[in-house]
Write a protein that holds these residues in place. Structure first.
Motif, PDB file in Angstrom:
ATOM      1  N   ASP A 125      -0.149  -9.341  -9.656  1.00 36.77           N
ATOM      2  CA  ASP A 125       0.943  -9.287  -9.165  1.00 36.77           C
ATOM      3  C   ASP A 125       0.333 -10.172  -7.402  1.00 36.77           C
ATOM      4  O   ASP A 125       1.610  -9.472  -7.008  1.00 36.77           O
ATOM      5  CB  ASP A 125       2.057  -8.329  -8.947  1.00 36.77           C
ATOM      6  CG  ASP A 125       2.839  -8.447 -10.799  1.00 36.77           C
ATOM      7  OD1 ASP A 125       2.942  -9.302 -10.793  1.00 36.77           O
ATOM      8  OD2 ASP A 125       2.351  -6.993 -10.708  1.00 36.77           O
ATOM      9  N   ASN A 155       2.277 -10.430  -2.334  1.00 32.17           N
ATOM     10  CA  ASN A 155       3.066  -9.997  -3.414  1.00 32.17           C
ATOM     11  C   ASN A 155       4.223 -10.896  -4.203  1.00 32.17           C
ATOM     12  O   ASN A 155       4.750 -11.646  -3.217  1.00 32.17           O
ATOM     13  CB  ASN A 155       2.440  -8.736  -3.509  1.00 32.17           C
ATOM     14  CG  ASN A 155       3.735  -8.114  -2.384  1.00 32.17           C
ATOM     15  OD1 ASN A 155       5.022  -9.107  -2.250  1.00 32.17           O
ATOM     16  ND2 ASN A 155       4.060  -6.787  -2.235  1.00 32.17           N
ATOM     17  N   ASN A 156       4.457 -10.632  -5.099  1.00 38.55           N
ATOM     18  CA  ASN A 156       5.848 -11.530  -5.436  1.00 38.55           C
ATOM     19  C   ASN A 156       7.431 -10.022  -5.131  1.00 38.55           C
ATOM     20  O   ASN A 156       8.297 -10.297  -5.264  1.00 38.55           O
ATOM     21  CB  ASN A 156       5.643 -11.022  -7.554  1.00 38.55           C
ATOM     22  CG  ASN A 156       4.760 -12.406  -7.972  1.00 38.55           C
ATOM     23  OD1 ASN A 156       5.341 -13.176  -7.231  1.00 38.55           O
ATOM     24  ND2 ASN A 156       4.250 -11.530  -8.417  1.00 38.55           N
TER      25      ASN A 156
END
Ligand code: FUC
Length: 347
Positions: A125, A155-156
């Motif tokens: 992620d 990150n997401n």
């Protein structure tokens, strides 16, 4: 998550590469290995429209000719050091003079103008770019061989984290930051005067005419420097406060933070709906509202001008070496320097 690598330019026989990290929400962060410079950050507005929110260029020539540290890492010591000198253990060190006889942002060829080694770390992620550079003993006047490692992680959750690590073989000073100019309107549609800033800070440093700290730490109360409950940038560009006037009608000031890792800095653009929360372990943030941005060049087709972007430089205090009551920027031999800042984009 996705990573795209492409050639950006050739410089002195070396290739400069662009690394673009793209997360699952479509947020993109492009960085070149020259100065660990962030060239683009693409994030959604409240309607989901993806646009760039930092000042940057597409060619190395523009970075060399026009960039007032757009997106770069600055150091070894960010900000100004008066007369470009300081004394450590009885030795006076003479640094490169690149700003009215003072030292600014690491000197003539600081960390922003060197090519860093890069490694990519891919996780489920997140994506991380790890930049490393050895700044040799005496570089720009600083003591000690300083090994630096800077990591950019996307990150997401639309969070970009920058961490800075350093270790030196001699006692030295270190205070690095990233010098991105943010403009949340998207693709520089408007200047930043209408951006609203909230800061957990009740004190800031007074500056002299050369923008060097006088040593006085002033309360923000009843001034245009009080961002505790949010204030538009234009309230500090259009005021009679002598500190705003000294800075070129705006802000170029270090604010002492009263909190860390707790939404201490929040920038918001109501028209686009974009917000930026910044969290750090550092004692201060320098707010620079682009007061000195020149207007004789363009930035990806938009005329550069005053207030087109603003910097939120999380760091230690400038010129701390010459003010013993400021938090220290001294790094002991073989000890670790660690600074971390997280940029959380909202819409
Ligand atoms: C900022 C300021 C300066 C300078 C520069 C480009 O951080 O403190 O005054 O103009 O960077």
């Amino acid at each position: 998550m996705n990573l795209i690598q492409e050639k950006f330019a050739e410089l002195d026989g070396q290739t400069i590469t662009t690394f673009t990290m793209i997360n699952d929400q479509g947020m993109e962060v492009s960085t070149i290995d020259y100065g660990c410079t962030i060239t683009r950050i693409v994030v959604p507005d409240r309607n989901g429209t993806l646009e760039n929110v930092v000042l940057g260029f597409d060619t190395i020539e523009e970075y060399q000719q026009h960039s007032p540290y757009f997106g770069a890492v600055v150091g070894r010591h960010a900000g100004r050091i008066a007369n470009a000198e300081f004394t450590l253990e009885g030795t006076t060190y003479h640094l490169a003079k690149n700003n009215n006889g003072n030292h600014l942002h690491g000197g003539i060829k600081g960390l922003d103008k060197v090519i860093w080694n890069t490694e990519v770390v891919e996780e489920k992620d997140s994506l991380t770019l790890v930049f490393t550079y050895l700044s040799k003993d005496g570089e720009e006047g600083y003591p000690g061989n300083l090994k630096m490692k800077i990591s950019y992680t996307l990150n997401n959750d639309n969070e970009l984290q920058i961490s800075y690590e350093g270790v030196s073989d001699q006692k030295t000073v270190v205070n690095v930051t990233n010098h991105s100019y943010f403009n949340l309107s998207g693709n520089l549609k408007r200047d930043v005067l209408n951006h609203k800033l909230t800061l957990k800070s009740n004190r800031f440093l007074e500056l002299d005419e050369e923008l060097i700290p006088t040593g006085e730490i002033l309360p923000v109360e009843n001034t245009s420097f009080d961002f505790l409950s949010g204030r538009k940038i234009m309230e500090g560009t259009d005021t009679n406060d002598s500190q705003n006037i000294i800075a070129g009608n705006g802000y170029d000031h270090p604010f002492l933070l009263t909190d860390n890792h707790n939404k201490e800095i929040y920038l918001f653009d109501d028209e686009s709906g974009r917000g930026l929360i910044i969290e750090t372990n550092q004692p201060a943030v320098v707010l620079y509202t682009g007061n000195q941005l020149a207007d004789d060049f363009s930035i990806r087709g938009i005329n550069s001008r005053k207030y087109l972007g603003l910097c939120l430089e999380t760091q230690g205090l400038p010129d701390s070496l010459n003010h013993p009551h400021f938090p220290s920027a001294i790094l002991e031999k073989d000890q670790g320097y660690y600074s971390v800042t997280k940029y959380i984009f909202t819409n």
